[in-house]
Scaffold this motif. Structure first.
Motif, PDB file in Angstrom:
ATOM      1  N   ASP A 167      88.803  61.552  16.359  1.00 41.00           N
ATOM      2  CA  ASP A 167      88.663  62.689  17.264  1.00 41.00           C
ATOM      3  C   ASP A 167      89.481  62.545  18.543  1.00 41.00           C
ATOM      4  N   GLY A 168      89.781  61.314  18.927  1.00 45.64           N
ATOM      5  CA  GLY A 168      90.596  61.112  20.127  1.00 45.64           C
ATOM      6  C   GLY A 168      92.063  61.455  19.911  1.00 45.64           C
ATOM      7  N   LEU A 169      92.446  61.665  18.661  1.00 46.30           N
ATOM      8  CA  LEU A 169      93.867  61.898  18.348  1.00 46.30           C
ATOM      9  C   LEU A 169      94.129  63.333  17.901  1.00 46.30           C
ATOM     10  N   ARG A 170      93.179  64.219  18.208  1.00 48.46           N
ATOM     11  CA  ARG A 170      93.354  65.622  17.803  1.00 48.46           C
ATOM     12  C   ARG A 170      94.210  66.399  18.801  1.00 48.46           C
ATOM     13  N   THR A 171      94.623  65.718  19.864  1.00 50.34           N
ATOM     14  CA  THR A 171      95.418  66.374  20.913  1.00 50.34           C
ATOM     15  C   THR A 171      96.904  66.387  20.547  1.00 50.34           C
ATOM     16  N   PHE A 172      97.682  67.094  21.354  1.00 51.04           N
ATOM     17  CA  PHE A 172      99.093  67.295  21.016  1.00 51.04           C
ATOM     18  C   PHE A 172     100.006  66.476  21.924  1.00 51.04           C
ATOM     19  N   LEU A 173     101.124  66.117  21.368  1.00 53.77           N
ATOM     20  CA  LEU A 173     102.166  65.399  22.092  1.00 53.77           C
ATOM     21  C   LEU A 173     102.679  66.268  23.249  1.00 53.77           C
ATOM     22  N   GLY A 174     103.024  65.629  24.360  1.00 57.54           N
ATOM     23  CA  GLY A 174     103.481  66.399  25.507  1.00 57.54           C
ATOM     24  C   GLY A 174     104.926  66.108  25.874  1.00 57.54           C
ATOM     25  N   ASP A 175     105.460  66.914  26.802  1.00 58.05           N
ATOM     26  CA  ASP A 175     106.883  66.787  27.149  1.00 58.05           C
ATOM     27  C   ASP A 175     107.188  65.610  28.067  1.00 58.05           C
ATOM     28  N   ARG A 176     106.142  64.992  28.666  1.00 58.89           N
ATOM     29  CA  ARG A 176     106.370  63.771  29.440  1.00 58.89           C
ATOM     30  C   ARG A 176     106.390  62.554  28.514  1.00 58.89           C
ATOM     31  N   ASN A 177     105.539  62.596  27.476  1.00 57.21           N
ATOM     32  CA  ASN A 177     105.424  61.463  26.559  1.00 57.21           C
ATOM     33  C   ASN A 177     106.564  61.393  25.562  1.00 57.21           C
ATOM     34  N   PHE A 178     106.910  62.561  25.037  1.00 57.77           N
ATOM     35  CA  PHE A 178     107.792  62.561  23.873  1.00 57.77           C
ATOM     36  C   PHE A 178     109.139  61.879  24.120  1.00 57.77           C
ATOM     37  N   PRO A 179     109.802  62.146  25.255  1.00 58.17           N
ATOM     38  CA  PRO A 179     111.096  61.475  25.465  1.00 58.17           C
ATOM     39  C   PRO A 179     110.963  59.946  25.504  1.00 58.17           C
ATOM     40  N   ILE A 180     109.862  59.469  26.055  1.00 56.74           N
ATOM     41  CA  ILE A 180     109.641  58.011  26.113  1.00 56.74           C
ATOM     42  C   ILE A 180     109.432  57.462  24.711  1.00 56.74           C
ATOM     43  N   ILE A 181     108.614  58.179  23.941  1.00 52.16           N
ATOM     44  CA  ILE A 181     108.328  57.740  22.566  1.00 52.16           C
ATOM     45  C   ILE A 181     109.602  57.763  21.735  1.00 52.16           C
ATOM     46  N   LYS A 182     110.381  58.836  21.908  1.00 53.80           N
ATOM     47  CA  LYS A 182     111.643  58.970  21.162  1.00 53.80           C
ATOM     48  C   LYS A 182     112.580  57.801  21.477  1.00 53.80           C
ATOM     49  N   LYS A 183     112.599  57.400  22.733  1.00 53.00           N
ATOM     50  CA  LYS A 183     113.539  56.360  23.134  1.00 53.00           C
ATOM     51  C   LYS A 183     113.067  54.957  22.760  1.00 53.00           C
ATOM     52  N   HIS A 184     111.755  54.697  22.876  1.00 53.74           N
ATOM     53  CA  HIS A 184     111.298  53.307  22.822  1.00 53.74           C
ATOM     54  C   HIS A 184     110.400  52.961  21.635  1.00 53.74           C
ATOM     55  N   VAL A 185     110.007  53.941  20.840  1.00 55.92           N
ATOM     56  CA  VAL A 185     109.113  53.622  19.719  1.00 55.92           C
ATOM     57  C   VAL A 185     109.924  53.505  18.432  1.00 55.92           C
TER      58      VAL A 185
END
Lengths: 311, 311
Positions: free
Chosen positions: B228-246
């Motif tokens: 239930d904690g993961l039912r939320t959506f990716l945001g525009d602050r997180n996504f660039p970081i995730i794209k670059k470093h994950v």
């Protein structure tokens, strides 16, 4: 036994056990107006303090005795503990279990390579089968609680707890067969000047409470408690130690055990079995006696069927 | 942001958080043929890593801003985290929650003295109500995951994990809104030379997985997952970081989440919520990729209704 020998017991079992952490909870401390230090034997190898006593009992044997193996009758944590300790030390373990023991308990023993020998489900059949295995194999019988080397092994949890928190006012442990409580009391006597030891016991299996009152070993006619690890009877090795070194025994109702268990699950996010909750239930019940004190509570184990909970 | 500033974030939040332990399990290591280090944010204050981000977000505000309070919309762990962090720092917290949120969640927020403001149960009503509270009180809106100071706060769990185990090969964290995964990725980038970051995501809410594939933020039409904690959506602050470093995101099925959760409960005797199990489920699913590696797994929280379990 003296202090030095007790420390040697601890050194001897160390390679076979975890040094378990001591956890605290602000919320619980606020609730009881005291400082409670939980010694987490639920994180012990195979999930319970019994690993300590089982390891020490096997390590106390001569190499000739070890070569012939060990035997016990238990369908609970001691069966798993003796199996795992024997496996790690390189000794055969014969576990006498009632035919109708739950499959999950048999599987646990098999995981640790214990040899299960089935018997009818009554105390006499159990004793007879253990004697038969002893005779046929030469294995040494090790009682789950009423055995000096088991008692000293269980006491090593308290040595660790007092090393971490030397100024405890009380240590509270559950009492069933009495091995843990006797070991706790002996270790506290050796390693603390002023700490007192208290037992927590289910009212529905209160032989230790009644034995302390009468001065002789009393028996339970029934042991109708959710704390399945505490359905066993006090023994003649444990009782004199408990009589001499334990301050008192606090009895708790079934619903108090379940409430204490749920509180620890929810607040501390750790899994403890009902028997483990009995000591903390005793603190909750008599909390006015513990105000502003430092209380060690031994969480004896965490082996519980998570698919079948009392809440 | 640089390494020094990240360490200052950690220093700033330290008085408001626990340094959570890192636990290991021999049985689990044998099962996956690797060394797994579980960062136990289930033992964090209020039971989840969200306490870190909430504390940092409030501490990042000016004293003028703090005097007017903070507002968020959440019915989950962030609602509790912001309430508790605000209480400890001495700031007002307004929590916008849907009218039909479970009573147990409302009670949890009230325990931590959060002011609940009810709204209709849809995203637009939620946003409108938060905007209204902002306007009326001057409180600063803090998003549960799509906020730089929240992201850095969440990253402090990884700073601690890498301080304890500097030579990890991988850190695996669950991804929902992306605050934890982005914080994990940034901290790993600053504090490790070679460690790679992987996300675990429920297949039934795999917006982050699909966003990494397409290179732009994708949305979930449905979020039918037990996590239930993961039912939320990716945001525009997180996504660039995730794209670059994950490195990548591993998707897991619902039954794999439940199995991983049960395994951790039974083997480690600790309580984790389904969202926490997602990262470990990802390791189990791709275990051939992790053989002989040192893997940090972030157990994000332990807030679960123990009376209503999936097993």
């Amino acid at each position: 036994m003296n202090k030095e020998m007790f420390l040697q017991v601890h050194e001897r079992v160390k390679p076979y056990i975890h040094r378990t952490p001591v956890l605290t909870s602000e919320l619980i401390n606020e609730m009881v107006h005291a400082n409670v230090y939980f010694k987490c034997e639920n994180f012990q190898k195979m999930g319970a303090f019994k690993m300590r006593g089982a390891a020490n009992a096997i390590l106390s044997l001569s190499s000739e005795e070890q070569a012939k193996g060990v035997v016990t009758h238990s369908s609970g944590n001691f069966a798993q503990a003796l199996s795992l300790a024997a496996k790690k030390i390189g000794v055969k373990a014969y576990i006498v279990m009632p035919k109708n023991a739950p499959q999950v308990k048999k599987n646990a023993v098999r995981t640790y390579k214990g040899n299960i020998i089935e018997c009818d489900s009554n105390p006499i059949a159990r004793e007879e089968m253990a004697a038969k295995v002893q005779k046929e194999t030469g294995a040494t019988f090790i009682h789950p609680s009423n055995d000096d080397s088991v008692i000293y092994g269980q006491g090593t949890a308290t040595i660790e707890l007092l090393e971490d928190y030397p100024d405890l006012d009380y240590i509270v442990s559950p009492v069933g067969g009495g091995g843990l409580l006797a070991g706790t009391a002996l270790a506290t006597n050796y390693f603390s000047k002023h700490c007192k030891v208290i037992g927590g016991e289910p009212k529905n299996a209160d032989d230790a409470y009644r034995s302390l009152l009468s001065g002789k070993i009393e028996h339970n006619d029934e042991v109708n408690t959710i704390a399945d690890g505490l359905r066993t009877f006090l023994g003649d090795r444990n009782f004199p130690i408990i009589k001499k070194h334990v301050e008192k025994i606090i009895r708790v109702e079934e619903e108090e055990i379940i409430e204490a268990m749920k509180l620890i699950w929810e607040r501390m996010k750790i899994i403890i079995e009902p028997s483990s909750a009995v000591a903390f239930a005793a603190v909750l019940k008599n909390k006015e006696d513990f105000i502003n004190k430092k209380i060690g509570v031994i969480l004896s184990g965490g082996n519980v069927d998570v698919g079948n909970l009392p809440f």
